[in-house]
Design an enzyme around this catalytic site. Structure first.
Site, short mmCIF file in Angstrom:
data_model
loop_
_atom_site.label_atom_id
_atom_site.label_comp_id
_atom_site.label_asym_id
_atom_site.label_seq_id
_atom_site.Cartn_x
_atom_site.Cartn_y
_atom_site.Cartn_z
N TYR A 1 18.53 26.28 22.14
CA TYR A 1 16.66 26.48 22.11
C TYR A 1 15.73 25.40 20.81
O TYR A 1 16.43 24.46 20.90
CB TYR A 1 17.03 27.74 22.08
CG TYR A 1 15.17 28.72 22.16
CD1 TYR A 1 14.97 28.03 23.71
CD2 TYR A 1 14.47 29.73 21.76
CE1 TYR A 1 13.51 28.76 24.10
CE2 TYR A 1 13.70 29.51 21.55
CZ TYR A 1 12.72 29.08 23.09
OH TYR A 1 11.50 30.31 24.21
N LYS B 1 24.83 35.89 50.19
CA LYS B 1 25.20 34.13 50.58
C LYS B 1 24.90 33.20 49.49
O LYS B 1 25.75 32.48 49.22
CB LYS B 1 23.78 34.06 50.82
CG LYS B 1 23.81 32.43 51.64
CD LYS B 1 24.03 32.93 52.68
CE LYS B 1 24.00 31.40 54.39
NZ LYS B 1 23.93 31.96 55.63
#
Length: 463
Positions: free
Chosen positions: A113, A168
């Site tokens: 970060y 899915k």
């Protein structure tokens, strides 16, 4: 009568007297109702009772209630709990995000970060193509739906479509290592869906359109393919077409017929039927009749829906006019992506010798497979409880793996034909027989072969 299904798997927790025969007697009583017992566990045994868990596949809620009533009526038995294993699997959702890197200290945090991440952002700002290498974009697919054509349930809305989209995403990950995320849209407006997909495209390496009703799905797919620089794949169309062609390639080997010679009748001219017809023609099929609710699509007729007009222009060259039942007389192949029970035994008996019947409507096929098999040499369905399951899971994970790895920006007919051949080739010719013409969805070599075939087709297109 419907068969017991893992989709209706239930665990009955029962307290009974501590008798040696109680476990077997209770299991036998449940089995006599037609349930398929899959597990039995005595989880506790004391001086005054036993606690037994019996797990069984049932035919649905009415069957579960009848078993529950039977247990309650047994002398000395107490039904403590009925657990629906499908609902338990979905509790809290089926997917989550995980970190690929460790954050053990300030040093790690400074690179993952701020401040280090700013350098990576700057690199991408200078060259947007770097997003594929330096972010999840290169291995992530958006599974986009508006919930208007979900399985056999129809227009149930985006929230209700989410369990399918999560499923899915699991399949993408499990079978091809592709990250996928559900994007369920609370709009049915074609322009809104196109605009949203374009707006989110920077985060994804591809878009898989899912369960969007026809005819809107055709325009959405075509526009996105033209306006995006990432591949767009409509699984209800292209996945179904690819796996159907793969099964047909092997079925024709078994019966000794050529795709250019056989007479093919297709029931259903929605998204799946349209795509199947297009791919069959691209693979060399010449004699196709397609039927909608009102009968065979007639050559030279202009229909209100563009895709039906296209079908009319490219099929039924002999200008046959009539019903589906009339069309299957002397046909070699029947492919159904429509509705239950549109054919009967006499219809299949009227087909040519060595007939092939793909009855793929879910959950109830166009004809009972047991009845069709009396006359057809080969029968296939979309269901997992019969031989020859024609399932899109064989296609989309590996297909997107190939698209992402090759950096392809479009989905071509050559890719789809290559994928179909790759799936068919997973079964050696000496293994083929009427009950085994398509590989299992758990055959791990399928995804890699499909991926390789797509990459090869993408490379050939670039050369």
């Amino acid at each position: 009568m419907a068969l017991p299904s893992p989709g209706h798997s239930v665990t009955f927790r029962v307290h009974t007297p501590p008798l040696f025969s109680e476990t077997s007697d209770l299991a036998s009583a449940i089995a006599r109702t037609g349930a398929a017992i899959t597990a039995l566990d005595v989880i506790e045994s004391t001086s005054d009772h036993m606690c037994i868990d019996i797990t069984a596949n049932t035919r649905g809620q009415a069957h579960v209630e009848s078993i529950s009533t039977m247990i309650k009526q047994r002398e000395g038995a107490e039904l403590r709990r009925v657990s629906d294993r499908t609902f338990l699997m979905h509790s809290g959702g089926k997917i989550e995000t995980t970190s690929k890197v460790s954050l053990r200290n300030r040093d790690d945090l400074s690179r993952a970060y701020t401040p280090g991440v700013a350098r990576v952002c700057t690199a991408i700002a200078e060259d947007k193509s770097e997003a594929r290498r330096l972010t999840i974009k290169g291995n992530t697919v958006a599974v986009v739906t508006d919930g208007t054509a979900v399985l056999g349930l129809g227009d149930i809305g985006p929230e209700a479509a989410m369990p399918v989209m999560e499923g899915k995403a699991i399949l993408f990950k499990e079978f091809a290592g592709v990250n996928a995320w559900p994007v369920a849209l609370d709009t049915k407006d074609t322009e809104d869906i196109i605009a949203i997909c374009k707006a989110i495209a920077p985060a994804y390496g591809g878009i898989n359109l899912e369960d969007i009703s026809a005819p809107r799905c055709f325009e959405i797919e075509a526009r996105l393919r033209d306006e995006l620089d990432i591949p767009v794949f409509h699984d209800d169309q292209h996945g179904t077409a690819i796996v159907t062609l793969a099964a047909l390639v092997n079925a024709l080997k078994v019966v000794g017929k050529d795709i250019g010679d056989v007479k093919i009748v297709i029931s259903g001219v929605g998204a799946a039927g349209y795509a199947i017809i297009r791919l069959l023609l691209a693979s060399g099929a010449k004699h196709i009749r397609a039927a909608g609710r009102r009968g065979i699509i007639e050559r030279g007729t202009t229909y209100s829906e563009t895709h039906r007009t296209w079908i009319a222009e490219h099929t039924n060259e002999e200008k046959f006019s009539g019903t589906l039942k009339e069309a299957v007389v002397d046909a070699d192949v029947f492919i159904g992506v429509s509705a239950p029970n549109v054919l009967d035994e006499d219809d299949v008996a009227a087909m040519n010798d060595g007939a092939i019947v793909f009855a793929m409507a879910n959950p109830d096929p166009e004809i009972d497979p047991a009845i069709a098999s009396k006359h057809a040499e080969i029968v296939a369905t979309g269901r997992s409880d019969y031989p020859n399951q024609i399932n899109n899971v064989l296609v989309f994970p590996g297909f997107f793996r190939g698209l992402l790895d090759s950096g392809a920006t479009v989905v071509s007919d050559d890719m789809m034909l290559a994928a179909a051949e790759a799936i068919a080739s997973c079964i050696e010719d000496d293994e083929l027989h009427p009950g085994f013409l398509i590989p299992s969805v758990f055959d791990r070599k399928v995804s890699s072969r499909v991926a390789d075939a797509v990459k090869k087709a993408a490379k050939a297109a670039d050369s």
